[in-house]
Design a protein around this motif. Structure first.
Motif, PDB file in Angstrom:
ATOM      1  N   HIS A 240       0.592  -1.343   0.317  1.00  0.00           N
ATOM      2  CA  HIS A 240      -0.025   0.511  -0.063  1.00  0.00           C
ATOM      3  C   HIS A 240       1.126   1.466  -0.109  1.00  0.00           C
ATOM      4  N   SER A 397     -14.000   5.772  -3.030  1.00  0.00           N
ATOM      5  CA  SER A 397     -12.533   4.805  -2.051  1.00  0.00           C
ATOM      6  C   SER A 397     -13.429   3.557  -1.208  1.00  0.00           C
ATOM      7  N   GLU A 402      -7.601  -0.106   0.100  1.00  0.00           N
ATOM      8  CA  GLU A 402      -6.875   0.521  -0.565  1.00  0.00           C
ATOM      9  C   GLU A 402      -5.659   1.286   0.428  1.00  0.00           C
ATOM     10  N   HIS A 403      -6.088   1.224   2.080  1.00  0.00           N
ATOM     11  CA  HIS A 403      -5.054   2.237   2.419  1.00  0.00           C
ATOM     12  C   HIS A 403      -5.247   1.543   3.947  1.00  0.00           C
ATOM     13  N   GLY A 513      -9.690   8.549  -3.999  1.00  0.00           N
ATOM     14  CA  GLY A 513      -9.603   6.756  -3.676  1.00  0.00           C
ATOM     15  C   GLY A 513      -9.837   6.012  -5.124  1.00  0.00           C
ATOM     16  N   GLU A 514      -9.708   4.877  -5.145  1.00  0.00           N
ATOM     17  CA  GLU A 514      -9.098   4.342  -6.739  1.00  0.00           C
ATOM     18  C   GLU A 514     -10.647   4.368  -7.067  1.00  0.00           C
ATOM     19  N   THR A 517      -9.426   7.051  -9.009  1.00  0.00           N
ATOM     20  CA  THR A 517      -8.410   7.157  -9.752  1.00  0.00           C
ATOM     21  C   THR A 517      -8.017   6.742 -11.544  1.00  0.00           C
ATOM     22  N   ARG A 549      -1.942   4.777  -4.749  1.00  0.00           N
ATOM     23  CA  ARG A 549      -2.418   3.270  -4.230  1.00  0.00           C
ATOM     24  C   ARG A 549      -1.302   2.450  -4.040  1.00  0.00           C
ATOM     25  N   SER A 553       3.723   4.770  -5.798  1.00  0.00           N
ATOM     26  CA  SER A 553       2.582   4.938  -7.375  1.00  0.00           C
ATOM     27  C   SER A 553       2.921   6.902  -7.358  1.00  0.00           C
ATOM     28  N   LEU A 663       2.166   7.858   0.483  1.00  0.00           N
ATOM     29  CA  LEU A 663       1.192   8.564  -0.533  1.00  0.00           C
ATOM     30  C   LEU A 663       1.551  10.610  -0.380  1.00  0.00           C
ATOM     31  N   PHE A 752      -4.306  -7.577  -3.033  1.00  0.00           N
ATOM     32  CA  PHE A 752      -3.955  -6.459  -3.379  1.00  0.00           C
ATOM     33  C   PHE A 752      -2.722  -7.014  -4.389  1.00  0.00           C
TER      34      PHE A 752
END
Ligand code: SF4
Ligand code: SF4
Ligand code: FES
Length: 844
Positions: A240, A397, A402-403, A513-514, A517, A549, A553, A663, A752
């Motif tokens: 993550h 998200s 995700e986090h 979040g994802e 994105t 994520r 990244s 992040l 993941f």
């Protein structure tokens, strides 16, 4: 002793004076002086329980010993932590604790790192006054050590439990779970799950780590090695983007476990199970250990020399005859900074191609940087500052998956600091259950809902501060709360209440979040978030995180592993390297399209598995099949490596040292725990070796190259945002009536990316791929739990067992990605915003 101010308290501990803030416990004050007081039930991140009493101290003028972990300091207090009376008290507690405790130390897995063992050696007596038989918990007569499995990775031995309740308290206080409790009373109290439940949350491994004794152990570590035979190295979670700090426990070439290395700015000592058990990718089982090359239709083992010279020959041939633009590269954002930087530099300076990308799971990627999205995603964000927020908004998200550490910080802000949470998602999430209002909008309508919130803010007077309301209306479509309510399915009252909450927030925090994105509408959605941020004064008062994520990244973006890294970055590359290819670059989805159209000849893929993760799996297959030459470097054999002309064994992060950017933009170093397994090599080494074959190596000394990487990492990457509202118009998604049901592709909690499926522990948690479906929809198509459902989209079909969920909306289905046996990416459409499918029951 004079108090320094109204908020501080002065006291004396073992003759030493100290002033601490009001409310500090004696234990915490003693810690500040470096004075050791033993504890069992105390934990720095839990409320004190006062359950074990081993932390006794003597306070002058108090008749009895007091527990230091739960007694706040008082002005003028005189405390003794090592008096004879204290030592006697500790001995008595230990004697009592050991009444029924087995003499298991030689076989107990906690031996060598057990608080009870250590304290008994230090303070205890070696005789007991209790000469009756010890009470023994027996659940399973066949079990040698009265072990009992509480969950996929937790074994409980109740005889060793000292009833400190740390596990139960952390599980509810920190993780919000109710799958563990204390049952019965007195000396027959058992730590157990409620009937029919197991401890399998994403945070379950923390309970084992904080157990002070050998009552909770995990199958991952137990009986493999004694702790005194291991060494630890400092590392960072390779999954993550949170960047949890970890310790890897190893002995020579073997890794044995991962535990936390508390960093209060990031993880506060809590790890997700993906972080904790995902280290198993550094074990040799199933790993690719030597290069392979396709010969006579099948892949056979070859030397590195042979593999690299074949790749170099082919790349040179394509470059000389067709141009470097006919070669593309995709690299995983889970790879370290040196690898992603070397990859980008290799393509730009040696292949002379800008076809470089780390975003391999998203669709409709632009070749040029997305203006609004990139600007919003570049804003500064701090995990610890989430705690300071009074209003938290989570958009698009499933933040826990995700986090996981950001999720815990949100929980903390709500449960300990009184923050209010609003979630705006297309489906219910676990985090959403904590919200004041969990707004589950119709799939694909978030910008309409956000426009409605902006209209609500205008009504609340916020727009007039930023410009006139008529201008706002011109920008937004829909521009009334009423229309937004109709489109999104969230009532006008709820939208207005949320707008009021934003308007009144003192320290708002917005996290997206994802789902945002990866959406083909990310640019528009980012614009809608910007409008909300502007009208709600989020830029001035709080923070906004459009969160990346994967572990690196943010690093991959900073280091330019994109087809167009942005004008400033290109200039810097040109200056640093003395050259930059003056050709357009292709994003990952365009590379596949170019290959289908036979405009791309070769792909170099490092650490990703587009065959399993890229939307429209059939199209991806066609693209890869049409390539003249495919090189794939990875940890494991995958659907993508199987198609490759050359397969290169990649080392996992535990096999070399480097850095990830989390992040928040925090650059964090990780060390090598073991040497590369088999003949595998780190990504940067593979790239550098190939560069050496083609032209000249990118570096001869990695440390010097790291300095070059640093100059890019040190660049300020925060981009300014517009000072005015931007136009955001909602457009209804076109629906093919034959495929009416919206489908969301999500990760299973313990998954993941494509590597975790290969790890033993996580694959037990994950079980099989499935489709989550509401009970209403299940009833409509006549399925019960476990029945097989056929899911068909316009581009593919998959059969999956049904998992009926009481929490998801009737209109949506969720399918789990990253299961090799059921690649759901074949259902996804490349150009659609919302994946829609037809679902039917498969007759058995
Ligand atoms: S829990 Fe500690 S004291 Fe008890 S048997 Fe295990 S190592 Fe020994
Ligand atoms: S299982 Fe461990 S953490 Fe839980 S109450 Fe018993 S000793 Fe404490
Ligand atoms: S550590 Fe203080 S009562 Fe347990």
């Amino acid at each position: 002793m004079a108090e320094k101010d109204n908020n501080s308290v002065s006291l004396t501990i073992n003759g030493r004076e100290i002033s601490v803030p009001k409310g500090t416990t004696i234990l915490e004050a003693a810690k500040q002086l470096g004075i050791y007081i033993p504890t069992f039930c105390w934990h720095p991140k839990l409320k004190p329980a006062g359950a074990c009493r081993i932390c006794y101290v003597e306070i002058e003028k108090m008749p009895k010993l007091m527990v230091s972990c739960a007694t706040p300091v008082a002005p003028g207090m005189i405390v003794h932590t090592e008096s004879e009376k204290v030592k006697q008290g500790r001995r008595a507690v230990l004697e009592f604790t050991l009444i029924n405790h087995p003499l298991d130390c030689p076989t107990c897995d906690k031996g060598g790192e057990c608080d009870l063992q250590d304290l008994t050696f230090r303070h205890g007596v070696d005789q007991s006054r209790f000469d009756f038989d010890k009470y023994r918990f027996i659940r399973d007569k066949k079990s040698t050590f009265d072990d009992f499995r509480l969950g996929p990775e937790i074994i409980r031995n109740q005889n060793r439990c000292i009833l400190c309740y740390k596990c139960v308290r952390a599980n509810t206080e920190i993780f919000g779970e109710d799958d563990l409790g204390a049952f019965q009373r007195g000396n027959i109290t058992e730590i157990d799950t409620p009937p029919g439940r197991q401890v399998d949350s994403l945070y379950s491994g923390n309970l084992v780590e904080i157990c002070p004794v050998g009552a909770l152990t995990n199958t991952d570590w137990r009986y493999k090695i004694r702790v005194w035979n291991t060494q630890t190295v400092n590392s960072i979670c390779p999954y993550h983007a949170d960047g949890a700090n970890i310790k890897i426990w190893k002995d020579r070439q073997n890794v044995f476990r991962v535990t936390s290395r508390r960093n209060d700015a990031i993880d506060e000592g809590w790890l997700s199970d993906v972080t904790r058990y995902g280290y198993q990718i550094a074990k040799p089982e199933g790993r690719l250990l030597n290069p392979l090359m396709k010969k006579g239709g099948s892949q056979v083992a070859v030397t590195w020399e042979e593999a690299l010279s074949a790749i170099a020959r082919k790349f040179k041939d394509i470059k000389d005859n067709k141009g470097g633009v006919c070669i593309g590269g995709m690299i995983s954002p889970q790879l370290d900074c040196t690898s992603v930087y070397a990859f980008s530099k290799f393509f730009r300076t040696i292949i002379h191609s800008n076809n470089v990308d780390f975003r391999t799971e998203y669709r409709m990627l632009p070749e040029i940087p997305e203006d609004m999205y990139s600007r919003m995603a570049s804003q500064e964000f701090s995990i610890a500052d989430i705690e300071k927020a009074d209003l938290i908004m989570v958009l698009d998200s499933d933040i826990m998956k995700e986090h996981p550490n950001v999720n815990l910080r949100i929980r903390k802000a709500i449960t300990q600091k009184g923050a209010r949470l609003y979630t705006l998602n297309p489906v219910e999430t676990k985090t959403g259950a904590l919200s004041v209002d969990e707004m589950v909008f119709r799939v694909g309508t978030l910008e309409a809902l956000l426009n409605g919130v902006c209209a609500g803010l205008a009504e609340a007077g916020s727009a007039s501060k930023k410009g006139d309301t008529a201008a706002l209306k011109k920008c937004l479509e829909p521009h009334t709360v009423k229309d937004a309510a109709q489109i999104s399915g969230i009532s006008e009252e709820r939208i207005k209440a949320f707008a009021r909450a934003v308007a009144h927030a003192q320290r708002p925090c917005l996290i997206a979040g994802e789902w945002l994105t990866e959406s083909s509408m990310r640019e528009k959605l980012a614009g809608a978030v910007h409008n909300l941020a502007l009208l709600g004064s989020l830029y001035e008062k709080g923070q906004i995180g459009l969160l990346a994520r994967a572990a690196n990244s943010k690093g991959a973006k900073k280091l330019g592993a994109l087809p167009h890294p942005g004008p400033g970055m290109i200039e810097k590359m040109r200056q640093t390297w003395g050259e930059y290819p003056d050709v357009p670059g292709l994003a990952s989805d365009r590379m596949i399209r170019a290959s289908v159209k036979q405009e791309l000849d070769a792909l170099f893929i490092v650490g990703v598995n587009p065959m399993l993760t890229m939307p429209d799996g059939q199209f991806v297959r066609e693209g890869l099949e049409k390539l003249d030459f495919l090189v794939v470097a990875d940890l494991y054999e995958s659907e993508t490596t199987q198609m490759a002309d050359v397969v290169l064994p990649l080392s996992s992060w535990a096999e070399y040292g480097d850095r990830f950017v989390n992040l928040e933009g925090r650059v964090q170093e990780f060390q090598d725990a073991i040497k590369p397994l088999g003949q595998s090599r780190p990504g940067y080494m593979i790239v550098n070796d190939l560069a050496a074959q083609l032209k000249s190596p990118l570096f001869s000394e990695k440390s010097r190259f790291a300095d070059e990487v640093d100059t890019f990492l040190n660049e300020n990457s925060v981009m300014p945002v517009p000072e005015t509202l931007v136009e955001v118009r909602f457009m209804e998604d076109k629906i093919n009536p034959e495929f009416p049901t919206p489908m969301l592709v999500v990760d299973q909690e313990h998954h993941f990316g494509h590597w975790t499926e290969k790890t033993k522990s996580l694959s037990v948690f994950c079980g099989e791929a499935a489709v989550e479906i509401s009970s209403a929809l299940a009833e409509k198509i006549g399925v019960v739990n476990g029945d097989i459902i056929r899911i068909e989209s316009e581009v593919g079909k998959v059969n999956l067992p049904a998992r009926i969920s009481e929490t998801i909306d009737a209109e949506v289905i969720l399918v789990y990605r990253n299961f090799s046996a059921s690649p759901v990416n074949i259902l996804q459409m490349r150009k659609r915003r919302v994946d829609r499918v037809k679902i039917t029951r498969v007759e058995s």
